[in-house]
Write an enzyme that holds these catalytic residues in place. Structure first.
Site: not given
Ligand SMILES: Cc1ncc(C[n+]2csc(CCOP(=O)(O)OP(=O)(O)O)c2C)c(N)n1
Ligand SMILES: [Mg+2]
Lengths: 370, 325
Positions: B86, B29, B60, B129
């Site tokens: 992710f 991405e 993903e 994150h």
């Protein structure tokens, strides 16, 4: 021609065989001619050689699956297994239309697709029995049949995973301009998992040569697909979301499957992107080995046995003037092959324990440290 | 020798390998035209074009599925997962598919692919994150796991990962992206499965990974200057394969082991090393093994809280001074 949601209804007329003949199609094979328009061999777009290839494929799958069931009852098939009895025409139709170097991906219900690509019967039965002669040397089992040399790129047991993987193979074909097509088989239930949608979208955006084939057998495991899906055709009605035409066909008619496959493959090879094809079909047995299928409404199985793809194709061959002894001869020949493969598998030893410590890595080993 | 940032070393390694081998392709991405959210892939799209450097949707599973399917049919894909957190949405493809394909098929399939991802804390991004998840990958048979600490290691190890015939999980520590270091000129290809001894000292062996390496080095200087304790520092670099020979040798020399791990406490890679040490060189130890980790909590966002939870150089010094005489 492939966009024919009404095809099922149209084809119904040619399904006349009884439930009995579907299971023991070999024993009594004297189907009545169907009263319908005379078919002319001159107009036959499929041709006798291909029809016989389809017939052989249907028979191989039917007899191997029945044998797998027998061996399970004898406690010789270990673990689980998911039979494709009743769904043979999808595998036979697509595989017959594929080129040798095309790639196919399927699910744990994948004996039929693996056989249809040319993997050996003893490779399949031996793997189910946990024998050395198995396709995976006993390391994968029934749910992971793979034969890379035949382009059968794996059977995947986590719902949805192989749609993006099949897409990746199509990416190789596109990038290297090889003209190969990647074909991905999955069930109706699989249309409700995220990976289905991710793969469809990205394949469409990248215009990849991949053909997604949904075998809609009306059930996800034990639950009717209509109870858990927001649209009527689980694959067909989603196609528009990805800019694709709705294609819903009679998955129990090997000719129709074959023709639809050809059209989709031509589109893919022409660089025009993916197709999503929903094949209406039905599994004659339960979901997996232990499932008696009690959740099915009375009469449903019987109705579908009337559309059994194997006796239906037997009639079709006769309609096209193929001699009865050729039709029956092939049936007997395939059954003899299955007998032989059964004996080979039974005689094959369990895999050597040395196999435990090989093939995690490309160097053949399993070491994670020095 | 050129001075490069950690992020520039990523792009250099990929470019080096893409120039060498047409089968190397790259997807993810925002990696192409945009150059990556961490600007670690700037220039690749321009040099290699949209067919080899492919921007993807936010999918993903599709990204890693595409990597797997293309790897098994002849390409050598590099897939980027923007943040390692992710990986949880596509873990099926990593843990059930990529890692198992060769073994499960009796050796029929090859999986020459790299999954690169920005890993770890220190950027005040909060618990979704900032995770350090290399131990998730370490526990799955069939995955190689690499986590470099310097620009030179990024370039050399990433090149080695791309050339490796097995699937490699390549964890880039995101707070290291701006750091600079000298990288040898010309083609650079390192070796997976090799730890590096960065500092020699006779009193204690500190074993660290990725962002914990510069902190361990800082702590070692401090220990020497302020406390007269001389530390050996080993950069593990590769969790699978694990260079136990180097690691055990360096621990035996000092008789004391301190691991510095960014992971939350349970099942961090240091626990595995401690277990190997206990099994194999127990009698070489002069005292208990010390594991310095993040507490077993989701990482908090505020700078004050994040700094107080991730192992710091000060904490490494303190623990060593308190526990090792
Ligand atoms: C991710 C995931 N969820 C659940 C299952 C358990 N499971 C195995 S088969 C199956 C039903 C799948 O139905 P469908 O896609 O229609 O395929 P069919 O079995 O009918 O061929 C389920 C739920 C699984 N294997 N993977
Ligand atoms: Mg189903």
């Amino acid at each position: 021609m492939a966009t024919k949601p009404k095809a099922v209804a149209k084809r119904k007329a040619s399904a006349t065989s009884s439930a009995k003949s579907s299971v023991k199609s070999r024993a009594k094979a004297a189907p009545k001619r169907v009263a319908k328009a005379k078919v002319s061999r001159a107009n036959d777009d499929i041709g006798e050689d291909t029809r016989l290839a389809l017939w052989r494929s249907l028979l191989e799958i039917r007899h191997v699956e029945q044998r797998a069931y027998d061996l399970f009852l004898q406690n010789l098939v270990k673990g689980t297994s998911h039979l494709a009895l009743g769904q043979e025409a999808v595998a036979a139709g697509f595989a017959t239309a594929m080129q040798k170097d095309d790639w196919s991906f399927c699910t744990y219900r994948g004996h039929h697709h693996t056989l249809a690509r040319g993997a050996s019967m003893e490779g399949v039965l031996g793997e189910l029995m946990g024998r050395e002669c198995g396709l995976l040397k006993g390391k994968g089992g029934s749910m992971h049949l793979t034969s890379v040399e035949h382009g059968a790129m794996g059977s995947y047991a986590i719902i949805g995973a192989h749609l993006p993987i099949a897409m990746g193979a199509a990416w190789t074909a596109q990038y290297k301009k090889t003209g190969q097509v990647s074909v991905c088989f999955f069930g109706d239930g699989t249309t409700n998992i995220g990976a289905f949608h991710e793969a469809l979208n990205m394949s469409a955006v990248w215009k990849l040569p991949v053909v997604f084939v949904c075998e809609n057998n009306l059930y996800m495991e034990y639950t009717p697909i209509k109870d858990v899906t927001a649209v009527h055709n689980p694959a067909g009605d989603r196609a528009a979301s990805y800019g694709l035409p709705k294609i819903v066909i009679d998955g129990n008619d090997a000719d129709e499957v074959y023709r639809t496959a050809q059209t989709a493959f031509a589109k893919a090879r022409a660089g025009e992107g993916p197709s999503l094809i929903e094949c209406l079909t039905y599994r004659h047995s339960g979901h997996s080995r232990a499932d008696p299928g009690d959740y099915r409404p009375p009469g449903e199985l019987e109705a579908w046995l009337k559309k059994d793809p194997v006796p239906r194709y037997r009639e079709r061959l006769a309609e096209f003037g193929i001699a009865q002894d050729v039709i029956d001869g092939m049936d007997a020949e395939v059954l003899a092959q299955v007998d032989e493969a059964t004996e080979i598998s039974k005689a094959s030893p369990p895999p050597g324990l040395d196999l435990i410590d090989v093939d995690v890595w490309a160097d053949g080993g399993t070491a994670w440290r020095n | 020798m050129a001075e490069l940032t950690y992020r520039e070393a990523v792009a250099e390694a990929i470019a080096q390998e893409m120039r060498r081998d047409e089968d190397v392709v790259f997807l993810g991405e925002d990696i192409g035209a945009a150059g990556g959210v961490f600007k670690a892939t700037v220039g690749l799209f321009k040099e290699f074009g949209p067919e080899r450097v492919r921007d993807t949707p936010i999918s993903e599973q599709a990204i890693l599925g595409a990597a797997m399917g293309s790897a098994m049919t002849g390409l050598k894909p590099i897939a980027e997962i923007m943040f390692s957190d992710f990986l949880a949405v596509c873990w099926d493809i990593v843990a059930n598919e990529i890692a198992k394909a060769r073994y499960m098929t009796g050796g029929q399939m090859s999986m020459p692919l790299v999954i690169r991802t920005a890993n770890g804390g220190g950027s005040r991004f909060g618990a979704q994150h900032s995770q350090s998840v290399e131990n998730w990958a370490m526990m799955i048979p069939g995955l190689k796991v690499v986590a470099p600490s310097s620009p030179a290691d990024v370039k050399g190890l990433l090149a080695a990962a791309i050339r490796d015939p097995d699937p490699v999980m390549f964890f880039e520590q995101k707070s290291l992206y701006p750091i600079k270091g000298f990288v040898p000129d010309g083609e650079l290809v390192d070796e997976l499965g090799t730890a590096k001894v960065l500092r020699d000292g006779g009193d204690v062996t500190i074993v660290a990974l990725a962002a914990m390496v510069p902190r361990a080095m800082k702590a070692a200087e401090e220990l020497s200057a302020q406390h007269g304790i001389e530390a050996t520092v080993v950069d593990v670099r590769s969790l699978v394969p694990l260079d136990t020979q180097t690691i055990l040798r360096e621990i035996s020399k000092t008789g004391r082991l301190v691991t510095v791990e960014e992971n939350p406490r349970l099942c961090g890679w240091g626990a595995e090393i401690a277990s190997i040490v206990a099994d194999e060189i127990f009698w070489d130890l002069d005292g208990p093994i010390i594991r310095i980790t993040t507490p077993h909590i989701p990482l908090p966002a505020a700078d004050a809280l994040e700094d107080a939870t991730m192992p710091s150089a000060e904490r490494i010094v303190r623990e060593i001074v308190e526990n090792i005489d």
